[in-house]
Each structure stands twice: as structure tokens, then as C-alpha cells.
Design a protein around this motif. Structure first.
Motif, PDB file in Angstrom:
ATOM      1  N   TRP A  66      -6.330  96.337 -91.185  1.00  0.00           N
ATOM      2  CA  TRP A  66      -6.538  94.319 -90.670  1.00  0.00           C
ATOM      3  C   TRP A  66      -7.978  93.811 -90.095  1.00  0.00           C
ATOM      4  CZ3 TRP A  66      -1.313  92.420 -89.901  1.00  0.00           C
ATOM      5  CH2 TRP A  66      -0.462  93.325 -90.148  1.00  0.00           C
ATOM      6  N   HIS A  67      -7.932  93.103 -90.979  1.00  0.00           N
ATOM      7  CA  HIS A  67      -8.955  91.898 -90.772  1.00  0.00           C
ATOM      8  C   HIS A  67      -9.473  90.844 -89.875  1.00  0.00           C
ATOM      9  CE1 HIS A  67      -8.314  90.694 -94.913  1.00  0.00           C
ATOM     10  NE2 HIS A  67      -8.795  89.517 -94.463  1.00  0.00           N
ATOM     11  N   HIS A  77      -3.169  91.947 -93.076  1.00  0.00           N
ATOM     12  CA  HIS A  77      -3.313  92.861 -93.190  1.00  0.00           C
ATOM     13  C   HIS A  77      -4.009  93.580 -94.357  1.00  0.00           C
ATOM     14  CE1 HIS A  77      -1.863  97.132 -94.652  1.00  0.00           C
ATOM     15  NE2 HIS A  77      -1.985  97.024 -93.661  1.00  0.00           N
ATOM     16  N   ARG A  78      -5.388  94.225 -95.276  1.00  0.00           N
ATOM     17  CA  ARG A  78      -6.070  94.637 -95.965  1.00  0.00           C
ATOM     18  C   ARG A  78      -5.143  94.326 -97.662  1.00  0.00           C
ATOM     19  NH1 ARG A  78      -7.445 100.559 -94.902  1.00  0.00           N
ATOM     20  NH2 ARG A  78      -5.541 101.548 -95.324  1.00  0.00           N
ATOM     21  N   SER A  79      -3.418  94.554 -97.556  1.00  0.00           N
ATOM     22  CA  SER A  79      -2.820  95.043 -98.510  1.00  0.00           C
ATOM     23  C   SER A  79      -2.996  93.392 -98.927  1.00  0.00           C
ATOM     24  CB  SER A  79      -1.453  95.561 -98.650  1.00  0.00           C
ATOM     25  OG  SER A  79      -1.030  95.315 -97.731  1.00  0.00           O
ATOM     26  N   SER A 338      -1.573 100.549 -86.677  1.00  0.00           N
ATOM     27  CA  SER A 338      -1.764  99.502 -86.538  1.00  0.00           C
ATOM     28  C   SER A 338      -1.492  98.154 -86.594  1.00  0.00           C
ATOM     29  CB  SER A 338      -3.105  99.865 -86.416  1.00  0.00           C
ATOM     30  OG  SER A 338      -3.734 100.875 -85.840  1.00  0.00           O
ATOM     31  N   GLN A 339      -1.355  97.260 -85.519  1.00  0.00           N
ATOM     32  CA  GLN A 339      -0.485  95.989 -85.858  1.00  0.00           C
ATOM     33  C   GLN A 339      -1.346  95.364 -85.305  1.00  0.00           C
ATOM     34  OE1 GLN A 339       3.447  96.809 -86.053  1.00  0.00           O
ATOM     35  NE2 GLN A 339       3.930  95.203 -85.633  1.00  0.00           N
TER      36      GLN A 339
END
Length: 484
Positions: A66-67, A77-79, A338-339
Motif C-alpha cells: 500500500w502507498h 493498493h499498488r495494484s 497488510s491492509q
């Protein structure tokens, strides 16, 4: 030339007039392949030793995958999938609080919540999954057969496949008892929807580890226990067509006047205080009159909120926090991740006031405005709130009828169980669900409230965005009282 009207020979699923009676038969059954519920609890306890989530709270900046956007402060999320935590500015000029800002979850994808049902010995059974979620206060809870976001079932997480998913991706091959998109919590989600489905199959179904067959009657017994039936199971159960003509004949005569009024409430033959057209006109009027403006704003610098010590919280210490967690799990499609999660600062209350109107039980529903709804307002419980959030507001802003619920005498309380909310996005979020019986007098006749029998609510649940998720949970809880 007049063409004679033809009807399908084999009415299936919800269209079959026998379906409500078959549901009622399952409600009255207390025996499944487990036998009595003692067999279920033995299985459930053993499974809890092998399925777990080890949840560690971590700073938001340390979440893997995550960023935080350097400009807006939004968390994603990076996706580019799953969900995003953003800021939202809300203006409701006629509300008790006319303007505020808050973090909110944006998750535009539509997930699937589905229960597979099959007859054993002529009685409908539900295939339920014992599932761990990181936000559950007690780890293992009973969930639908399938409970998956689009990102989950398209394997964005590169995890294991979702069991039984094909039954719900290709539902037309089977009997469809329920299939409707419903909203999620309008205070924490923005325009979130899930597809609620109940699919009946006649073929053999392999029973995988972690799954079990239960009758509706057994599930209803489990709804009397704190934190066993999860929110996603409750919302799907509420969408079952548990209403129809002739339903009364499926239930034995009972000396319990409350239960008899409840069963009559499920039968369309007994009508209601208002017609369905009148209810829809009233809700449309509320939606039209209510002015609600929402605007996406940066999460960074959100008025009244601060990001420090690894989390986001309100300056008052109330409402909720946005926290980070790292999860290690067994019995899930992915072993660790992670979240961010929303952690409410206190337990909430969701309550129906109910009354007998001409011998038919009616629930007092509220047309409730929330910023995350797609259509301004939905039918909600009589009382739905976290009481501490109103501590410093004027008396006029206190939720209507909250004191009636809190001051109810023991003999008025027909249902009182604490149940968990969605454990995939919310951390230890729980509501005390109550059904409180009151006399049907004029003190409850207010513009934003209407008395409705259960069959009207069940009929509206065939359609999207009429009945909110907390009310759907209470409908499932009320149905659980029909079998005794």
C-alpha cells in the motif's frame, strides 16, 4: 386473433409459489447432516484450532503493498484494485450536523455474497463456510458459501481460487432464490455494493473442509449467539423470499401471540398499515427533499482529522480511526498481507421497534440519509447509531427513539444479541441488535418513520438500494424468531 396466455410449466426458484413454504419447512427443522447443533459446535471448535488470523496493528506507512499519495494523502493498493481510503466533504443542510468531513472507503467493484442451498431429505440446507477475517473480534465466524470481492475472485492477490465460485458466476444453470445488488454501510463506504445471491442446486456438491450444511432453523438458533453468524451471511439470508400467500399454513398453531403476529407479518395475505405504493412514494419524497452534497477531497489536511502515531483519528477522539494491520492467516486464499481498516471507537446500536397492528407485527423503519448511499436514503432500523457520537450535540440531534430502546423493560425485548459487522474492512466493529416491542400509538407517527410488516420489507429486498445493511441484519434476526 387473441393469442392465449401461456405460463411456464416448471416455475423454479423464487418464482415457484411453493418456495416460501419450503423455506418455512427449513426454518422449523433443527436437524442437519451434523444432527443437532452439538455436532456443529464440536466441528466449529475443532476448526477454530486450525483456522486463525494473527493480526498485528502497524503504522499506516508500514503496510506492505500500500502507498500514500504524496499530494492528496489518499491510501491505495499498488495494484490499483481492492479499495482506497479517501477524504469526503459532506453537506446536509437540513440535518442535525449540516456539514462535516471524514475518511471513507472507495471500493467501486461489486463483490459476490452467495449461499448455496440443496435439499436433503426434502428439506433445504444452506452451505455455510467457517471463515476467519482480520477484523473479527473472535476469529472464526460463519459466513456465506462465497464471500469475495472482484479483486479476490479474479486473483489480484495471486492467492488460491475461491471455492464454489462457479455456481454464482453461472447462476442461470440452477434455481435462483435470490439475486440482487445491495448496499453496504453508508457511513463508511462510498457507493459500495455487493451481489447477494441464493442458488439452489440439485446435483451432488463436494463438501470441502471448512464448510457445513445447516438448515435455516439451525442458522436461526445460531443467530441467538453473539458473533457467530457474520454480517455477510445475515444480509444474504434477509434476501430469501420468506414471504408469500399460504405461508401461515406451514407453521403450526402457537399460543405465543408475538410469534403468531410475526408469522402473519411474513404473509402477504395480511397486508400492512400502508400499501407498498404508499411506502415507495414516501421514500421517494424523502429522497427528493433531502439535500445531500458529497465532494471528494484530499485525505491529507481533512478538517477535524489528523494523521499521527501511525493512524488517522478525529480530534475529538470519537467516531472511528483508520488503522493499519498486518495479517498472518490459515484457512484463507492468501497466507499473509497488510491492509488499512476502519476501527470504530465504540459499539453501536441497531434496533427495530415493533408493534402489533391488527394482529400483524410491524417494524418501525426510518428513511435514513447517509453520505455513502447511491440514492440519498434507504430504509433503516428505527435506531441506528453509536450513542457516544452524539454526546456533545444538542438534544434535538439525539437519535429519535434511542431512549425508548435503552429504557425498554425486559419483557419488551424480543431479541438482544451483539453481532459483528464486516470483518474484511472493519476492525472489531460490533452492534448490539435489538427488537423491542411497543404499543402502536401516535407517539411513533413521525415524518421520517413508517410501520411496515416483514413481507413488505422482504419484497423490497428483491430490488437494490431500498433496505440498508443494518436493517437487513435485523430482518434476518426477526425471521429467526419465527420458528420458536
Amino acid at each position: 386473433m387473441t393469442v392465449p396466455r401461456t405460463y411456464p410449466v416448471d416455475l423454479r426458484g423464487r418464482d415457484n409459489p411453493a418456495t416460501p413454504a419450503q423455506i418455512a419447512e427449513s426454518v422449523l427443522s433443527r436437524v442437519s447432516p451434523f444432527g443437532q447443533l452439538e455436532g456443529f459446535f464440536t466441528w466449529f471448535s475443532a476448526l477454530s484450532e486450525h483456522s486463525y488470523t494473527d493480526v498485528e496493528r502497524i503504522p499506516l506507512d508500514e503496510m506492505q503493498g500500500w502507498h500514500t499519495d504524496p499530494d492528496s494523502g489518499d491510501i491505495a493498493h499498488r495494484s490499483g484494485k481492492f479499495y482506497t481510503i479517501r477524504g469526503l466533504d459532506i453537506q446536509v443542510p437540513d440535518g442535525p450536523v449540516p456539514q462535516w468531513s471524514q475518511p471513507i472507503i472507495h471500493q467501486p467493484e461489486v463483490g459476490i455474497l452467495g449461499i448455496l442451498v440443496k435439499k436433503f431429505g426434502g428439506v433445504l440446507h444452506c452451505l455455510m463456510q467457517a471463515k476467519v477475517e482480520p477484523g473479527n473480534c473472535n476469529g472464526l465466524q460463519l459466513s456465506p458459501t462465497v464471500q469475495a470481492t472482484r479483486s479476490n475472485y479474479t486473483a489480484v492477490h495471486q492467492g488460491r481460487a475461491v471455492p464454489y465460485l462457479d455456481y454464482f458466476r453461472e447462476p442461470a444453470r440452477h434455481h435462483i432464490l435470490a439475486d440482487v445488488r445491495q448496499s453496504e454501510q453508508g457511513s463508511w463506504f462510498y457507493h459500495k455494493r455487493n451481489r447477494n445471491m441464493v442458488i439452489e442446486v440439485t446435483e451432488d456438491v463436494e463438501l470441502l473442509p471448512g464448510f457445513c450444511w445447516l438448515t435455516l432453523g439451525q442458522i436461526h438458533e445460531l443467530l441467538a449467539v453473539d458473533d457467530v453468524i457474520n454480517m455477510d451471511a445475515r444480509t444474504v439470508l434477509a434476501c430469501l423470499p420468506f414471504s408469500g400467500s399460504g405461508l401461515l399454513t406451514a407453521f403450526p398453531d402457537t399460543a405465543d401471540n408475538f410469534r403468531a403476529a410475526l408469522v402473519r407479518s411474513c404473509s402477504v395475505e395480511h397486508g400492512g398499515r400502508h400499501t407498498t405504493s404508499e411506502i415507495l412514494n414516501w421514500l421517494t419524497d424523502v429522497r427528493t427533499r433531502a439535500e445531500v452534497w458529497t465532494t471528494d477531497v484530499p485525505l491529507r489536511g481533512l478538517p477535524g482529522w489528523c494523521r499521527q502515531d501511525g493512524l488517522i483519528s478525529h480530534e475529538s477522539g470519537r467516531f472511528f480511526e483508520v488503522i493499519g494491520v498486518h495479517v498472518r492467516a490459515r484457512g484463507r486464499e492468501v497466507d499473509q498481507w497488510s491492509q488499512p481498516m476502519i476501527r470504530p471507537c465504540e459499539e453501536g446500536i441497531a434496533a427495530f421497534l415493533v408493534a402489533r397492528v391488527d394482529g400483524v407485527l410491524h417494524a418501525l423503519v426510518r428513511a435514513m440519509v447517509q453520505p455513502g448511499y447511491k440514492d440519498v436514503a434507504e430504509l433503516a432500523p428505527t435506531v441506528q447509531c453509536a450513542p457516544g457520537n452524539y454526546r456533545d450535540l444538542p438534544a434535538a440531534a439525539r437519535p429519535r427513539f434511542l431512549d425508548v430502546v435503552l429504557d425498554a423493560r425486559p419483557e419488551q425485548v424480543r431479541y438482544d444479541v451483539t453481532l459483528s459487522e464486516e470483518g474484511g474492512r472493519f476492525y472489531h466493529a460490533r452492534n448490539r441488535y435489538l427488537v423491542v416491542e411497543v404499543p402502536a400509538d401516535r407517539q411513533f407517527d413521525e415524518p421520517n418513520f413508517r410501520w411496515m410488516p416483514l413481507h413488505q420489507l422482504v419484497d423490497l429486498l428483491q430490488h437494490s438500494h431500498y433496505v440498508n445493511v443494518e436493517a437487513r441484519s435485523l430482518i434476518a434476526c426477526l425471521h429467526s424468531l419465527s420458528g420458536g
